[in-house]
Design a protein around this motif. Structure first.
Motif: not given
Ligand code: HEM
Length: 108
Positions: A2-12
């Motif tokens: 499962x992905x990590x939304x906080x890390x995903x915000x940085x990818x975004x």
């Protein structure tokens, strides 16, 4: 995994030059990405998609985490002729994190 939304915000951060999400999201260089999963490709009102989005393979697509993961690895290979000038993301972890982040805007 499962992905990590906080890390995903940085990818975004790599997407934000062209895409917005959240309650105030507007179409800018690219279409707003709220409610992406379950949405028909090329269907955001008021966004002028390239002719690439009229080809049957793209026009029949409904965005899912699975086909988004394939797309974002190599957008220009998956959608020939697209105006989205972005090299893609190779890291499967980063893609999973990005999906977890974007899912947060499914109800916007
Ligand atoms: C289209 C995601 C980076 C410009 C799209 C679509 C998705 C997407 C899912 C299809 C939308 C739909 O069917 O409504 C992302 C993500 C990015 C990213 C997650 C970062 C990882 C960028 C960047 C740019 C850009 C950096 C500008 C340099 C566009 C444009 C379109 C588009 C112009 C419409 C393409 C067309 O009409 O051919 N993007 N994008 N995107 N994106 Fe991106």
């Amino acid at each position: 995994a499962a992905g990590d939304p906080a890390a995903g915000e940085r990818v975004f951060a790599q997407c934000r030059a062209c895409h917005q999400v959240g309650p105030t999201a507007r179409n800018v260089v690219g279409p707003q990405l709220n409610g992406l999963f379950g949405r028909k490709a090329g269907s955001v009102a008021g966004f002028n998609y390239s002719p690439a989005y009229k080809t049957p393979a793209v026009a029949e697509k409904v965005w899912s985490p699975e086909n988004f993961a394939v797309y974002i690895r190599n957008p220009r290979e998956v959608t020939p002729g697209t105006r989205m000038v972005f090299a893609g993301i190779r890291s499967e972890n980063q893609i999973a994190d990005l999906i977890a982040y974007l899912r947060q805007f499914d109800a916007e």
